[in-house]
Design a protein around this motif. Structure first.
Motif, PDB file in Angstrom:
ATOM      1  N   GLY A  69     -14.759 -11.267  12.049  1.00 45.74           N
ATOM      2  CA  GLY A  69     -14.087 -11.092  13.331  1.00 45.74           C
ATOM      3  C   GLY A  69     -12.772 -10.342  13.218  1.00 45.74           C
ATOM      4  O   GLY A  69     -11.935 -10.410  14.128  1.00 45.74           O
ATOM      5  N   LEU A  70     -12.573  -9.626  12.107  1.00 48.06           N
ATOM      6  CA  LEU A  70     -11.334  -8.892  11.864  1.00 48.06           C
ATOM      7  C   LEU A  70     -11.614  -7.394  11.812  1.00 48.06           C
ATOM      8  O   LEU A  70     -12.765  -6.964  11.926  1.00 48.06           O
ATOM      9  CB  LEU A  70     -10.710  -9.358  10.545  1.00 48.06           C
ATOM     10  CG  LEU A  70     -10.466 -10.860  10.408  1.00 48.06           C
ATOM     11  CD1 LEU A  70      -9.962 -11.194   9.003  1.00 48.06           C
ATOM     12  CD2 LEU A  70      -9.476 -11.358  11.464  1.00 48.06           C
ATOM     13  N   ILE A  71     -10.588  -6.598  11.616  1.00 50.09           N
ATOM     14  CA  ILE A  71     -10.751  -5.154  11.417  1.00 50.09           C
ATOM     15  C   ILE A  71      -9.882  -4.726  10.235  1.00 50.09           C
ATOM     16  O   ILE A  71      -8.845  -5.351   9.957  1.00 50.09           O
ATOM     17  CB  ILE A  71     -10.365  -4.337  12.672  1.00 50.09           C
ATOM     18  CG1 ILE A  71      -8.921  -4.634  13.102  1.00 50.09           C
ATOM     19  CG2 ILE A  71     -11.346  -4.596  13.809  1.00 50.09           C
ATOM     20  CD1 ILE A  71      -8.412  -3.751  14.236  1.00 50.09           C
ATOM     21  N   PRO A  72     -10.261  -3.655   9.528  1.00 55.20           N
ATOM     22  CA  PRO A  72      -9.471  -3.196   8.369  1.00 55.20           C
ATOM     23  C   PRO A  72      -8.281  -2.346   8.802  1.00 55.20           C
ATOM     24  O   PRO A  72      -8.111  -1.203   8.377  1.00 55.20           O
ATOM     25  CB  PRO A  72     -10.491  -2.381   7.569  1.00 55.20           C
ATOM     26  CG  PRO A  72     -11.422  -1.844   8.610  1.00 55.20           C
ATOM     27  CD  PRO A  72     -11.522  -2.919   9.665  1.00 55.20           C
ATOM     28  N   LEU A 105       0.829  -1.202   0.000  1.00 55.42           N
ATOM     29  CA  LEU A 105       0.000   0.000   0.000  1.00 55.42           C
ATOM     30  C   LEU A 105       0.867   1.256   0.000  1.00 55.42           C
ATOM     31  O   LEU A 105       0.566   2.237  -0.686  1.00 55.42           O
ATOM     32  CB  LEU A 105      -0.931  -0.006   1.209  1.00 55.42           C
ATOM     33  CG  LEU A 105      -1.972  -1.124   1.236  1.00 55.42           C
ATOM     34  CD1 LEU A 105      -2.680  -1.162   2.586  1.00 55.42           C
ATOM     35  CD2 LEU A 105      -2.991  -0.943   0.114  1.00 55.42           C
ATOM     36  N   SER A 106       1.956   1.220   0.751  1.00 59.34           N
ATOM     37  CA  SER A 106       2.872   2.353   0.803  1.00 59.34           C
ATOM     38  C   SER A 106       3.524   2.598  -0.552  1.00 59.34           C
ATOM     39  O   SER A 106       3.711   3.752  -0.967  1.00 59.34           O
ATOM     40  CB  SER A 106       3.942   2.118   1.870  1.00 59.34           C
ATOM     41  OG  SER A 106       4.857   3.188   1.923  1.00 59.34           O
ATOM     42  N   ALA A 107       3.863   1.527  -1.271  1.00 60.74           N
ATOM     43  CA  ALA A 107       4.486   1.672  -2.585  1.00 60.74           C
ATOM     44  C   ALA A 107       3.550   2.364  -3.565  1.00 60.74           C
ATOM     45  O   ALA A 107       3.986   3.163  -4.405  1.00 60.74           O
ATOM     46  CB  ALA A 107       4.900   0.303  -3.125  1.00 60.74           C
ATOM     47  N   ILE A 108       2.257   2.070  -3.472  1.00 58.16           N
ATOM     48  CA  ILE A 108       1.267   2.730  -4.342  1.00 58.16           C
ATOM     49  C   ILE A 108       1.082   4.177  -3.913  1.00 58.16           C
ATOM     50  O   ILE A 108       1.154   5.105  -4.725  1.00 58.16           O
ATOM     51  CB  ILE A 108      -0.081   1.978  -4.299  1.00 58.16           C
ATOM     52  CG1 ILE A 108       0.075   0.556  -4.824  1.00 58.16           C
ATOM     53  CG2 ILE A 108      -1.144   2.731  -5.110  1.00 58.16           C
ATOM     54  CD1 ILE A 108      -1.144  -0.319  -4.627  1.00 58.16           C
ATOM     55  N   MET A 133     -10.355  -2.263  -1.041  1.00 57.66           N
ATOM     56  CA  MET A 133     -10.602  -0.865  -0.702  1.00 57.66           C
ATOM     57  C   MET A 133      -9.300  -0.149  -0.364  1.00 57.66           C
ATOM     58  O   MET A 133      -9.160   1.053  -0.589  1.00 57.66           O
ATOM     59  CB  MET A 133     -11.574  -0.790   0.479  1.00 57.66           C
ATOM     60  CG  MET A 133     -12.977  -1.267   0.174  1.00 57.66           C
ATOM     61  SD  MET A 133     -13.957  -0.024  -0.676  1.00 57.66           S
ATOM     62  CE  MET A 133     -14.359   1.051   0.700  1.00 57.66           C
ATOM     63  N   GLY A 134      -8.338  -0.887   0.189  1.00 51.85           N
ATOM     64  CA  GLY A 134      -7.033  -0.304   0.462  1.00 51.85           C
ATOM     65  C   GLY A 134      -6.310   0.045  -0.820  1.00 51.85           C
ATOM     66  O   GLY A 134      -5.689   1.113  -0.927  1.00 51.85           O
ATOM     67  N   LEU A 135      -6.358  -0.845  -1.809  1.00 50.96           N
ATOM     68  CA  LEU A 135      -5.761  -0.566  -3.109  1.00 50.96           C
ATOM     69  C   LEU A 135      -6.343   0.706  -3.705  1.00 50.96           C
ATOM     70  O   LEU A 135      -5.620   1.593  -4.170  1.00 50.96           O
ATOM     71  CB  LEU A 135      -6.007  -1.726  -4.078  1.00 50.96           C
ATOM     72  CG  LEU A 135      -5.279  -3.042  -3.854  1.00 50.96           C
ATOM     73  CD1 LEU A 135      -5.713  -4.047  -4.908  1.00 50.96           C
ATOM     74  CD2 LEU A 135      -3.775  -2.836  -3.915  1.00 50.96           C
ATOM     75  N   TYR A 149      -5.233   4.683   4.765  1.00 46.61           N
ATOM     76  CA  TYR A 149      -5.555   5.127   3.411  1.00 46.61           C
ATOM     77  C   TYR A 149      -7.060   5.305   3.227  1.00 46.61           C
ATOM     78  O   TYR A 149      -7.512   6.290   2.637  1.00 46.61           O
ATOM     79  CB  TYR A 149      -5.000   4.125   2.394  1.00 46.61           C
ATOM     80  CG  TYR A 149      -3.535   3.853   2.608  1.00 46.61           C
ATOM     81  CD1 TYR A 149      -2.569   4.716   2.115  1.00 46.61           C
ATOM     82  CD2 TYR A 149      -3.116   2.749   3.355  1.00 46.61           C
ATOM     83  CE1 TYR A 149      -1.216   4.482   2.341  1.00 46.61           C
ATOM     84  CE2 TYR A 149      -1.761   2.511   3.578  1.00 46.61           C
ATOM     85  CZ  TYR A 149      -0.825   3.383   3.081  1.00 46.61           C
ATOM     86  OH  TYR A 149       0.513   3.159   3.315  1.00 46.61           O
ATOM     87  N   VAL A 150      -7.832   4.350   3.739  1.00 48.23           N
ATOM     88  CA  VAL A 150      -9.283   4.409   3.561  1.00 48.23           C
ATOM     89  C   VAL A 150      -9.879   5.596   4.314  1.00 48.23           C
ATOM     90  O   VAL A 150     -10.736   6.312   3.785  1.00 48.23           O
ATOM     91  CB  VAL A 150      -9.938   3.088   4.013  1.00 48.23           C
ATOM     92  CG1 VAL A 150     -11.456   3.194   3.955  1.00 48.23           C
ATOM     93  CG2 VAL A 150      -9.461   1.929   3.154  1.00 48.23           C
TER      94      VAL A 150
END
Length: 261
Positions: free
Chosen positions: A140-143, A92-95, A115-117, A149-150
């Motif tokens: 059961g996760l989180i973004p 994500l940092s590279a983009i 959505m991160g992309l 970025y989002v």
């Protein structure tokens, strides 16, 4: 460069990176993450590239994480999860930090990690038939890794809703909250992307790179004397640059600047 999960096409000043796993709705795995990191780091240093388009083949833009990859992650230790998330963060940092403007061409649904992309890109153009979803809490996760970025892209208030509801929302809602810049019918998607590429390519390559960096530096900062001083230094440096001088001269002389010759 050759890739397993991507396609790279170069046309003049434009580089198009296309997700190419349509059979799994372009869900990404460790190979996709590594290849995206590699290609954007390469394009960042490529002097002939002025604009990058991130696109996808098939009906979906990106469905998030690949199921087989998720099965492997289910048995990861904390340390393994930490390393894995670090690789996603690097992608994500590279983009996001690519010195060239990156346009997301969203032709279909964009979910979870996808959505991160999207949010890491500078400009987002979407078909009006696309849908969006931050579905992590259903599992059961989180973004977490995509959140910087989002949240920047859609704003805190929209994120407060969509992070916790995991509801699917429309392209129209995505545009209303700022996640998407331009909304067009699927038939006009390429035309709109091409229009933006042409507009960017007509501008000073150095100024475009510096303008992108300026937004990332100034956004969200407190208005301090140090920040003001940094912007004063920035305009002084760009005025004294070769392209800065050429741009002003060409304007005053009513001719095309050198970078359009």
């Amino acid at each position: 460069m050759t890739f397993e999960t991507l396609e790279l096409k170069r046309e003049g000043f434009l580089a198009t990176v296309t997700l190419n796993r349509p059979d799994v709705r372009n869900a990404f795995n460790e190979t996709t993450i590594a290849e995206l990191t590699q290609v954007f780091q390469s394009l960042d240093s490529g002097p002939s590239v002025r604009v990058v388009v991130l696109a996808a083949n098939g009906p979906a833009f990106c469905a998030g994480a690949d199921l087989n990859w998720m099965k492997k992650m289910a048995d990861y230790t904390y340390e393994e999860n930490l390393a894995d998330a670090g690789q996603l963060a690097a992608m994500l940092s590279a983009i996001y930090h690519c010195s060239k403007p990156v346009i997301a061409r969203v032709q279909g649904d964009c979910y979870a990690g996808g959505m991160g992309l999207l949010a890491a890109c500078d400009i987002a153009v979407s078909a009006d038939t696309s849908n969006f979803c931050l579905s992590e809490v259903k599992l059961g996760l989180i973004p977490a890794t995509i959140s910087p970025y989002v949240i920047r892209a859609m704003g805190e208030q929209a994120a407060r809703r969509y992070f916790v509801t995991a509801e699917r929302f429309s392209a129209q809602q995505a545009k209303a909250c700022g996640l998407i810049h331009e909304l067009v019918t699927p038939e006009l998607l390429d035309e709109k992307v091409t229009e933006l590429v042409r507009q960017i390519s007509a501008n000073s390559p150095n100024a475009v790179m510096q303008a992108k960096r300026l937004v990332q530096t100034v956004a969200g900062q407190t208005l301090t004397p140090e920040l003001v001083a940094a912007t004063v230094k920035g305009i002084a440096e760009i005025r004294a640059s070769d392209e800065g001088r050429e741009g002003v001269r060409s304007f005053l002389e009513k001719r095309k600047p050198g970078w359009l010759s």
